[in-house]
Design an enzyme around this catalytic site. Structure first.
Site, mmCIF file in Angstrom:
data_model
loop_
_atom_site.group_PDB
_atom_site.id
_atom_site.type_symbol
_atom_site.label_atom_id
_atom_site.label_comp_id
_atom_site.label_asym_id
_atom_site.label_seq_id
_atom_site.Cartn_x
_atom_site.Cartn_y
_atom_site.Cartn_z
ATOM 1 N N GLN A 8 1.097 -9.274 -6.597
ATOM 2 C CA GLN A 8 0.598 -10.645 -6.763
ATOM 3 C C GLN A 8 1.358 -11.446 -7.820
ATOM 4 O OE1 GLN A 8 -1.461 -12.166 -4.815
ATOM 5 N NE2 GLN A 8 -2.456 -10.501 -3.699
ATOM 6 N N CYS A 62 -9.378 -7.005 1.576
ATOM 7 C CA CYS A 62 -9.773 -5.693 2.075
ATOM 8 C C CYS A 62 -11.270 -5.470 1.958
ATOM 9 C CB CYS A 62 -9.046 -4.601 1.299
ATOM 10 S SG CYS A 62 -7.299 -4.904 1.206
ATOM 11 N N HIS A 122 4.792 -9.972 2.482
ATOM 12 C CA HIS A 122 3.921 -10.983 3.104
ATOM 13 C C HIS A 122 3.154 -11.824 2.083
ATOM 14 C CE1 HIS A 122 -0.284 -9.158 3.126
ATOM 15 N NE2 HIS A 122 0.404 -8.056 2.875
ATOM 16 N N THR A 162 0.838 -1.203 0.000
ATOM 17 C CA THR A 162 0.000 0.000 0.000
ATOM 18 C C THR A 162 0.874 1.254 0.000
ATOM 19 O OG1 THR A 162 -1.737 -1.200 1.161
ATOM 20 C CG2 THR A 162 -1.826 1.215 1.276
ATOM 21 N N SER A 186 5.421 -6.675 -2.123
ATOM 22 C CA SER A 186 5.110 -6.769 -0.691
ATOM 23 C C SER A 186 5.539 -8.128 -0.158
ATOM 24 C CB SER A 186 3.601 -6.578 -0.504
ATOM 25 O OG SER A 186 3.254 -6.755 0.849
ATOM 26 N N ASN A 193 -5.214 -9.643 -8.067
ATOM 27 C CA ASN A 193 -5.301 -10.380 -6.807
ATOM 28 C C ASN A 193 -6.518 -11.287 -6.704
ATOM 29 O OD1 ASN A 193 -5.991 -7.477 -6.822
ATOM 30 N ND2 ASN A 193 -7.028 -7.920 -4.901
HETATM 31 N N1 PLP Z 1 -1.707 -4.556 -4.240
HETATM 32 C C1 PLP Z 1 -2.220 -5.773 -4.416
HETATM 33 C C2 PLP Z 1 -2.471 -6.271 -5.797
HETATM 34 C C3 PLP Z 1 -2.534 -6.568 -3.321
HETATM 35 O O1 PLP Z 1 -3.056 -7.780 -3.500
HETATM 36 C C4 PLP Z 1 -2.291 -6.059 -2.015
HETATM 37 C C5 PLP Z 1 -2.656 -6.841 -0.824
HETATM 38 O O2 PLP Z 1 -3.710 -7.441 -0.749
HETATM 39 C C6 PLP Z 1 -1.725 -4.782 -1.896
HETATM 40 C C7 PLP Z 1 -1.446 -4.053 -3.020
HETATM 41 C C8 PLP Z 1 -1.428 -4.181 -0.551
HETATM 42 O O3 PLP Z 1 -0.256 -4.717 -0.009
HETATM 43 P P1 PLP Z 1 0.040 -4.587 1.549
HETATM 44 O O4 PLP Z 1 -0.891 -5.538 2.242
HETATM 45 O O5 PLP Z 1 1.481 -5.003 1.699
HETATM 46 O O6 PLP Z 1 -0.166 -3.168 1.928
#
Ligand code: PLP
Length: 388
Positions: free
Chosen positions: A184, A330, A206, A72, A204, A156
């Site tokens: 992703q 989310c 995680h 994010t 990211s 995602n």
């Molecule tokens: N972008 C995509 C495509 C994602 O799937 C996610 C997480 O679900 C994010 C951004 C956000 O990443 P983070 O959880 O590290 O803030």
């Protein structure tokens, strides 16, 4: 009850080697990486190692890697930072137009909305029924005023992979910066920033067996970006704040492991995903896969179940020990139909009846078979309740 986890696009369990590296960093490398003394330099060495690991994973240079607090923040830094740089540029034609796709993660969509609140215009590119953004639609939407184009690499919810190299080439022909949210795709398929031709790339930790709260914005050398996290001179002046050394240590190990395992693991996971998909389609009537079967990341399938509300199926499967998702984490719990499936033009009975299965390192054939065996009964029961 044994439990099986099929929600790796939401997050993944950290690899034991990641946990070990983080514990070591917490205990032994506690210094501030900006300090000149021994303790500081030890912590700085942890950052340097992780920076090289990430650079190798995406085909960039270590100096182009900026550590952030996750996907994010990286998306925010890319879009807001590039926008601010363009706003301060003395150009004859001001570039205040941003283009993105209608199936982006909220981290991009809501940041684009924030840019429009400060005077930018925006265009959301459509996707076809398979969930792909066509280069032709970008070519039609782009103008001399377009400053930024941001299109995600893999989606995602449905896993489809966008034709990034073609899209980035069109952006560059028109003098725009190209950002991709590759949260992703990294560690699931090969990602090479030079071959893709992107200027900015978000990842990211995680999502690939690293820790939460740590990520990267890869910034191609020479890309103009204003720091959005103002503070000290950390990360070559690009992101203020003492670095999250334990988290970055974990990210580095996760990146090394991902690079080593990519080929074999991607094939293994794809075979499991295909076994699951085929198993469901052949044993449960009224099911269909959402999105193009290919190109798609190997771990994801999104399936609609006629006559079954997705949230009810998610809960019923959880009670049986299977963790799945109704789409992006989310927006789960909101009962809002997925904006991705809507953008693909799916009818409402499919946008509300779809489940995402996303596989990962821990999954086995036995778990897939157990899920395929359980599903027909669970779905039949839910359908019978609806018909009453
Ligand atoms: N972008 C995509 C495509 C994602 O799937 C996610 C997480 O679900 C994010 C951004 C956000 O990443 P983070 O959880 O590290 O803030």
């Amino acid at each position: 009850m044994s439990r099986a986890y099929f929600d790796h696009n939401a997050t993944t369990p950290p690899d034991p080697m990641v946990i070990e590296a983080m514990a070591r960093a917490l205990k032994e490398d506690f210094g501030n990486p900006s300090s000149v003394h021994h303790f500081g330099q030890r912590a700085k060495a942890v950052l340097d190692e992780a920076r090289s690991a990430v650079a190798e994973l995406v085909g960039g240079e270590p100096a182009e890697v900026v550590f952030t607090s996750g996907g994010t923040e990286s998306d925010n830094m890319a879009l807001r930072g590039a926008a601010e740089a363009l706003e301060s540029a003395a150009a004859a034609t001001p570039r205040r137009h941003v283009i993105t796709s209608s199936i982006e993660h909220e981290a991009v969509l809501n940041t684009v909305k924030a840019l429009t609140r400060r005077g930018w215009t925006s265009t959301l590119l459509p996707v076809d029924a398979s969930g792909i953004v066509s280069p032709g639609s970008l070519a039609s939407a782009i103008t001399r005023e377009t400053g930024i184009v941001s299109v995600m690499h893999a989606n995602n919810e449905i896993g489809t992979v966008q034709p990034l190299a073609d899209l980035a080439a069109i952006a560059h022909e028109h003098g725009a910066i190209f950002h991709t949210d590759a949260v992703q795709s990294v560690a699931k398929i090969p990602v090479d920033v030079r071959a893709l031709g992107v200027d900015l790339l978000t990842l990211s930790a995680h999502k690939f067996n690293g820790p939460k709260g740590v990520g990267v914005l890869w910034i191609r050398r020479g890309t103009r970006l204003v720091s959005t996290m103002t503070g000290g001179k950390h990360e070559r002046n690009r992101r203020g704040g003492t670095e999250n050394v334990p988290g970055i240590a974990g990210l580095g190990v996760a990146a090394r492991l991902a690079r080593k395992k990519l080929d074999g693991e991607a094939q293994r996971i794809a075979a499991l995903r295909d076994r699951l998909e085929h198993g469901i389609l052949s044993t449960v009537g009224g099911t269909a896969v959402n999105g193009a079967p290919s190109p798609r990341v190997p771990n994801t399938t999104n399936i609609s179940f006629d006559g079954v509300e997705a949230e009810s199926l998610l809960i019923a499967l959880d009670l049986e020990g299977f963790a799945v998702s109704t789409g992006s984490a989310c927006s789960s719990g909101t009962l809002e139909p997925s904006h991705v499936l809507r953008a693909m033009g799916l009818p409402s009975h499919r946008t509300q009846n779809s489940i995402r299965f996303s596989l990962g390192a821990g999954n086995t054939e036995a778990e897939v078979d157990a899920l395929v065996t359980k599903l027909p009964g669970v779905v039949a029961k839910l359908r019978s309740l609806v018909r009453r």
